[in-house]
Design a protein around this motif. Structure first.
Motif, PDB file in Angstrom:
ATOM      1  N   LEU A  39       0.828  -1.210   0.000  1.00 36.85           N
ATOM      2  CA  LEU A  39       0.000   0.000   0.000  1.00 36.85           C
ATOM      3  C   LEU A  39       0.861   1.258   0.000  1.00 36.85           C
ATOM      4  O   LEU A  39       0.613   2.194  -0.755  1.00 36.85           O
ATOM      5  N   LEU A  40       1.888   1.274   0.849  1.00 42.40           N
ATOM      6  CA  LEU A  40       2.712   2.468   1.011  1.00 42.40           C
ATOM      7  C   LEU A  40       3.649   2.713  -0.167  1.00 42.40           C
ATOM      8  O   LEU A  40       3.967   3.860  -0.476  1.00 42.40           O
ATOM      9  N   GLU A  41       4.080   1.678  -0.826  1.00 43.88           N
ATOM     10  CA  GLU A  41       5.031   1.845  -1.928  1.00 43.88           C
ATOM     11  C   GLU A  41       4.358   1.884  -3.290  1.00 43.88           C
ATOM     12  O   GLU A  41       4.768   2.650  -4.162  1.00 43.88           O
ATOM     13  N   GLU A  42       3.335   1.071  -3.487  1.00 40.59           N
ATOM     14  CA  GLU A  42       2.724   0.933  -4.807  1.00 40.59           C
ATOM     15  C   GLU A  42       1.446   1.753  -4.991  1.00 40.59           C
ATOM     16  O   GLU A  42       1.220   2.319  -6.054  1.00 40.59           O
ATOM     17  N   ILE A  43       0.615   1.795  -3.986  1.00 48.06           N
ATOM     18  CA  ILE A  43      -0.696   2.443  -4.124  1.00 48.06           C
ATOM     19  C   ILE A  43      -0.656   3.899  -3.654  1.00 48.06           C
ATOM     20  O   ILE A  43      -1.119   4.795  -4.341  1.00 48.06           O
ATOM     21  N   TYR A  44      -0.106   4.127  -2.484  1.00 48.97           N
ATOM     22  CA  TYR A  44      -0.060   5.482  -1.911  1.00 48.97           C
ATOM     23  C   TYR A  44       1.397   5.905  -1.780  1.00 48.97           C
ATOM     24  O   TYR A  44       1.937   6.023  -0.684  1.00 48.97           O
ATOM     25  N   SER A  45       2.029   6.146  -2.905  1.00 45.77           N
ATOM     26  CA  SER A  45       3.462   6.427  -2.917  1.00 45.77           C
ATOM     27  C   SER A  45       3.779   7.764  -2.253  1.00 45.77           C
ATOM     28  O   SER A  45       2.957   8.680  -2.236  1.00 45.77           O
ATOM     29  N   GLU A  46       5.002   7.865  -1.759  1.00 44.88           N
ATOM     30  CA  GLU A  46       5.400   9.063  -1.023  1.00 44.88           C
ATOM     31  C   GLU A  46       5.485  10.305  -1.902  1.00 44.88           C
ATOM     32  O   GLU A  46       5.393  11.412  -1.388  1.00 44.88           O
ATOM     33  N   ASN A  47       5.608  10.137  -3.210  1.00 44.40           N
ATOM     34  CA  ASN A  47       5.643  11.339  -4.053  1.00 44.40           C
ATOM     35  C   ASN A  47       4.227  11.888  -4.306  1.00 44.40           C
ATOM     36  O   ASN A  47       4.098  13.027  -4.725  1.00 44.40           O
ATOM     37  N   GLU A  48       3.196  11.101  -4.042  1.00 50.09           N
ATOM     38  CA  GLU A  48       1.819  11.565  -4.223  1.00 50.09           C
ATOM     39  C   GLU A  48       1.085  11.842  -2.919  1.00 50.09           C
ATOM     40  O   GLU A  48       0.156  12.646  -2.892  1.00 50.09           O
ATOM     41  N   PHE A  49       1.471  11.152  -1.847  1.00 45.96           N
ATOM     42  CA  PHE A  49       0.708  11.182  -0.601  1.00 45.96           C
ATOM     43  C   PHE A  49       1.603  11.393   0.605  1.00 45.96           C
ATOM     44  O   PHE A  49       2.752  10.942   0.626  1.00 45.96           O
ATOM     45  N   THR A  50       1.039  12.029   1.623  1.00 45.11           N
ATOM     46  CA  THR A  50       1.601  11.982   2.955  1.00 45.11           C
ATOM     47  C   THR A  50       0.953  10.764   3.591  1.00 45.11           C
ATOM     48  O   THR A  50      -0.269  10.701   3.718  1.00 45.11           O
ATOM     49  N   ARG A  51       1.756   9.778   3.980  1.00 45.49           N
ATOM     50  CA  ARG A  51       1.256   8.493   4.414  1.00 45.49           C
ATOM     51  C   ARG A  51       1.256   8.385   5.934  1.00 45.49           C
ATOM     52  O   ARG A  51       2.264   8.659   6.585  1.00 45.49           O
ATOM     53  N   ILE A  52       0.084   8.005   6.462  1.00 48.48           N
ATOM     54  CA  ILE A  52      -0.129   7.956   7.905  1.00 48.48           C
ATOM     55  C   ILE A  52      -0.664   6.579   8.274  1.00 48.48           C
ATOM     56  O   ILE A  52      -1.651   6.121   7.692  1.00 48.48           O
ATOM     57  N   LEU A  53      -0.029   5.937   9.236  1.00 50.51           N
ATOM     58  CA  LEU A  53      -0.553   4.694   9.793  1.00 50.51           C
ATOM     59  C   LEU A  53      -1.182   4.993  11.145  1.00 50.51           C
ATOM     60  O   LEU A  53      -0.603   5.737  11.948  1.00 50.51           O
ATOM     61  N   VAL A  54      -2.355   4.423  11.384  1.00 54.76           N
ATOM     62  CA  VAL A  54      -3.007   4.533  12.688  1.00 54.76           C
ATOM     63  C   VAL A  54      -3.191   3.107  13.191  1.00 54.76           C
ATOM     64  O   VAL A  54      -3.997   2.349  12.652  1.00 54.76           O
ATOM     65  N   HIS A  55      -2.398   2.768  14.202  1.00 48.96           N
ATOM     66  CA  HIS A  55      -2.402   1.411  14.752  1.00 48.96           C
ATOM     67  C   HIS A  55      -3.335   1.350  15.962  1.00 48.96           C
ATOM     68  O   HIS A  55      -3.100   2.025  16.957  1.00 48.96           O
ATOM     69  N   PHE A  56      -4.352   0.518  15.856  1.00 49.49           N
ATOM     70  CA  PHE A  56      -5.300   0.302  16.951  1.00 49.49           C
ATOM     71  C   PHE A  56      -4.804  -0.897  17.744  1.00 49.49           C
ATOM     72  O   PHE A  56      -4.928  -2.042  17.308  1.00 49.49           O
ATOM     73  N   ASP A  57      -4.226  -0.616  18.896  1.00 47.32           N
ATOM     74  CA  ASP A  57      -3.568  -1.632  19.715  1.00 47.32           C
ATOM     75  C   ASP A  57      -4.287  -1.763  21.053  1.00 47.32           C
ATOM     76  O   ASP A  57      -3.696  -1.561  22.109  1.00 47.32           O
ATOM     77  N   LEU A  58      -5.570  -2.110  20.983  1.00 43.34           N
ATOM     78  CA  LEU A  58      -6.370  -2.272  22.193  1.00 43.34           C
ATOM     79  C   LEU A  58      -6.158  -3.659  22.780  1.00 43.34           C
ATOM     80  O   LEU A  58      -5.806  -4.601  22.063  1.00 43.34           O
ATOM     81  N   SER A  59      -6.428  -3.795  24.074  1.00 49.83           N
ATOM     82  CA  SER A  59      -6.237  -5.090  24.730  1.00 49.83           C
ATOM     83  C   SER A  59      -7.236  -6.113  24.188  1.00 49.83           C
ATOM     84  O   SER A  59      -8.334  -5.772  23.749  1.00 49.83           O
ATOM     85  N   ASP A  60      -6.830  -7.376  24.236  1.00 55.31           N
ATOM     86  CA  ASP A  60      -7.721  -8.446  23.794  1.00 55.31           C
ATOM     87  C   ASP A  60      -8.979  -8.513  24.654  1.00 55.31           C
ATOM     88  O   ASP A  60     -10.045  -8.891  24.164  1.00 55.31           O
ATOM     89  N   ASP A  61      -8.882  -8.141  25.935  1.00 53.05           N
ATOM     90  CA  ASP A  61     -10.076  -8.128  26.801  1.00 53.05           C
ATOM     91  C   ASP A  61     -11.139  -7.188  26.234  1.00 53.05           C
ATOM     92  O   ASP A  61     -12.322  -7.541  26.174  1.00 53.05           O
ATOM     93  N   ILE A  62     -10.720  -6.008  25.823  1.00 51.18           N
ATOM     94  CA  ILE A  62     -11.660  -5.049  25.236  1.00 51.18           C
ATOM     95  C   ILE A  62     -12.241  -5.612  23.944  1.00 51.18           C
ATOM     96  O   ILE A  62     -13.452  -5.546  23.709  1.00 51.18           O
ATOM     97  N   LEU A  63     -11.395  -6.211  23.114  1.00 50.05           N
ATOM     98  CA  LEU A  63     -11.859  -6.739  21.829  1.00 50.05           C
ATOM     99  C   LEU A  63     -12.850  -7.876  22.024  1.00 50.05           C
ATOM    100  O   LEU A  63     -13.873  -7.943  21.324  1.00 50.05           O
ATOM    101  N   TYR A  64     -12.595  -8.782  22.965  1.00 46.50           N
ATOM    102  CA  TYR A  64     -13.539  -9.879  23.203  1.00 46.50           C
ATOM    103  C   TYR A  64     -14.879  -9.369  23.711  1.00 46.50           C
ATOM    104  O   TYR A  64     -15.934  -9.876  23.301  1.00 46.50           O
ATOM    105  N   LYS A  65     -14.864  -8.355  24.559  1.00 49.34           N
ATOM    106  CA  LYS A  65     -16.140  -7.774  25.015  1.00 49.34           C
ATOM    107  C   LYS A  65     -16.890  -7.163  23.847  1.00 49.34           C
ATOM    108  O   LYS A  65     -18.109  -7.297  23.727  1.00 49.34           O
ATOM    109  N   ARG A  66     -16.156  -6.491  22.974  1.00 46.11           N
ATOM    110  CA  ARG A  66     -16.802  -5.855  21.825  1.00 46.11           C
ATOM    111  C   ARG A  66     -17.393  -6.878  20.858  1.00 46.11           C
ATOM    112  O   ARG A  66     -18.497  -6.696  20.366  1.00 46.11           O
TER     113      ARG A  66
END
Length: 187
Positions: free
Chosen positions: A93-120
């Motif tokens: 995605l970062l190299e081929e689809i959203y290249s740095e010459n066309e886009f400012t690339r931002i990753l948002v990592h959702f790193d919630l606990s498994d306890d929260i995920l199982y409840k959800r």
């Protein structure tokens, strides 16, 4: 000014779609690219065409078409709401689809606990029409994702993998991350 490509990373029910929709409301000239919407469309109208196993080539082709159209015919910022847990997928995605010459690339990592995920997932009201294969519940998906975490290509994003990395460890982090991304669009 470059367009933004905001790419979410995280397990099921970690808040990626909710975040993407909230960000879309605050980030002018943006849209959400959500493969779950493509899966639901295909399962509703073209289920017989879906591959029974292996990569979902049909879903990926639909996504590619939408991305190519949006890149060529709009000036929108992209909010990519998928799990993107495999490092090779993010690199593509970062190299081929959203290249740095066309886009400012931002990753948002959702790193919630498994306890929260199982409840959800236990309280989930989300439609399961996005599933293909042996999965019937989001709990099944979460269990599979936990097993996949042991594979070598499944990895948390690193600093330097994109132009910016934001980590959401707590649902209360979302508003701050949205504000910071909207501020980046104004730079």
């Amino acid at each position: 000014m470059k367009r933004l490509a905001i790419i979410t990373v995280g397990k099921t029910h970690s808040g990626k779609t909710t975040f993407a929709r909230q960000l879309e409301q605050k980030l002018t000239n943006s849209f959400v690219m959500d493969q779950d919407a493509h899966a639901e469309f295909l399962n509703t109208y073209y289920k017989m065409l879906q591959p029974k196993e292996g990569p979902n080539i049909l879903k990926h082709s639909l996504t590619k078409l939408v991305v190519e159209y949006a890149k060529e015919y709009t000036g929108f910022h992209f909010i990519v709401s998928n799990s993107n847990r495999a490092k090779s997928t993010r690199q593509y995605l970062l190299e081929e689809i959203y290249s740095e010459n066309e886009f400012t690339r931002i990753l948002v990592h959702f790193d919630l606990s498994d306890d929260i995920l199982y409840k959800r997932v236990e309280n989930s009201a989300r439609d399961t029409n996005i599933f293909r294969g042996p999965y019937t519940t989001f709990k099944d998906v979460l269990i599979r994702q936990e097993k996949e975490s042991e594979l070598s290509d499944i990895a948390d994003p690193d600093e330097g993998e994109a132009d910016y990395l934001f980590v959401v460890n707590d649902p209360d982090d979302v508003d701050r991350v949205i504000e910071e991304i909207v501020a980046l669009a104004d730079v």
